[in-house]
Design an enzyme around this catalytic site. Sequence first.
Site, short mmCIF file in Angstrom:
data_model
loop_
_atom_site.label_atom_id
_atom_site.label_comp_id
_atom_site.label_asym_id
_atom_site.label_seq_id
_atom_site.Cartn_x
_atom_site.Cartn_y
_atom_site.Cartn_z
N TYR A 1 66.43 153.52 52.59
CA TYR A 1 66.89 152.29 53.24
C TYR A 1 66.86 151.11 52.25
O TYR A 1 66.63 151.30 51.05
CB TYR A 1 66.07 152.04 54.52
CG TYR A 1 66.27 153.19 55.48
CD1 TYR A 1 67.55 153.49 55.97
CD2 TYR A 1 65.21 154.03 55.84
CE1 TYR A 1 67.75 154.57 56.81
CE2 TYR A 1 65.41 155.11 56.69
CZ TYR A 1 66.69 155.38 57.18
OH TYR A 1 66.90 156.46 58.01
N GLN B 1 56.78 148.89 62.34
CA GLN B 1 57.43 149.15 61.06
C GLN B 1 58.73 148.35 60.96
O GLN B 1 59.65 148.53 61.77
CB GLN B 1 57.73 150.64 60.87
CG GLN B 1 58.09 150.92 59.40
CD GLN B 1 58.65 152.30 59.16
OE1 GLN B 1 59.50 152.77 59.90
NE2 GLN B 1 58.19 152.96 58.11
#
Length: 360
Positions: free
Chosen positions: A181, A100
């Site tokens: 994020y 990821q």
Amino acid sequence: MSSESLFSPTRLGAIEVRNKIAMAPLTRSRADMSGVQTPLAIDYYGQRASAGLIITEATNISRQGRGYAYTPGIYTDAQVAAWAPVTEAVHAAGGRIVVQLWHVGRMSHISLQEGGAAPVAPSAIQAGGNVFTEAGYLPPSMPRALATEEIAGILEDYRHAARLAKEAGFDGVEVHAANGYLLEQFLRDSTNHRDDRYGGSLENRARFPLEVVEAVADIWGADRVGLRLSPLSTAIGDTPLDSAPMETHSYLARRLGEMGLAYLHVVEGQLHGGNGADLFDVQALRAAFGGAYIANNGYDRQRAIDATASGHADMIAFGKPFIGNPDLVERFQSQAPLYDAPVETYFGGGAEGYTEFARV
Ligand code: 8OZ
């Protein structure tokens, strides 16, 4: 409903998986401060290789992208050298693993940045909540708004990380566009107040996430790239919702579908198991995307069986249950009880609660 659906193979783009149980990305904070995993990570991921797909813990694409101490990276040769035996261990056990790719944007602290620099974000709006530093939990620092000309450099960092992910032997990459994020900061109008081509209209706010996906798909092929979204989550950084979550995320999903992405991975509802599904039509989002759909957030064995048998989802990602149960797939198959690992072992520390369990 029959449990068979959950335990039978499927395909996410070009990635073939042997069952529909994915290991969700889990931050465990056991790397060193250079973002290099210790050999414990080889055992940790290897032990969990019976998952159809392992999605690694969020992994920094650059020093600038780091917001939490002891999280791993994928931008230096030493980091690649530490990941390579991890992917080998998972493959040796017949599993599949994608990394990821993570840039935290404003969810960082100056002590984690090169030369004590301010974290970067679409706009200079400070996040709430806390990040984890070497000095413990601290509020995120005030970020600096990225100049338009700097964005190409971040896309290059994603491209570089995607290349190194290939060198490290992963089966593909998942783009982290969830949980407050950087990519989500661009997407939501609550955190993006820009007036250049990366802000304002929906098309503009989705531009950076889409350019990131294009950059990594250049390296991997879109059919080995997935993306994670959390349209309703405000949990990390107290990130306010977009003013039109359904419209915004459906637009992104449609564009990703047109690019032929391997899968869309969605945190359904509020992070950490909350609901909110009534505010949002995940099936319409899935239809806008059109490809494989991984559902996540508080599923248990029965709900996972029902969701895969009914066609709600192509795969279900489990987070916390994989912490204390490396053999989660086998336990689901035999209907064995699950072990809850102590919360104190979730972040940081060594083998205890990671690869070894003092089960009582
Ligand atoms: C928990 C602690 C630190 C980071 C996320 C990467 O929520 C995270 C994270 C989770 O996506």
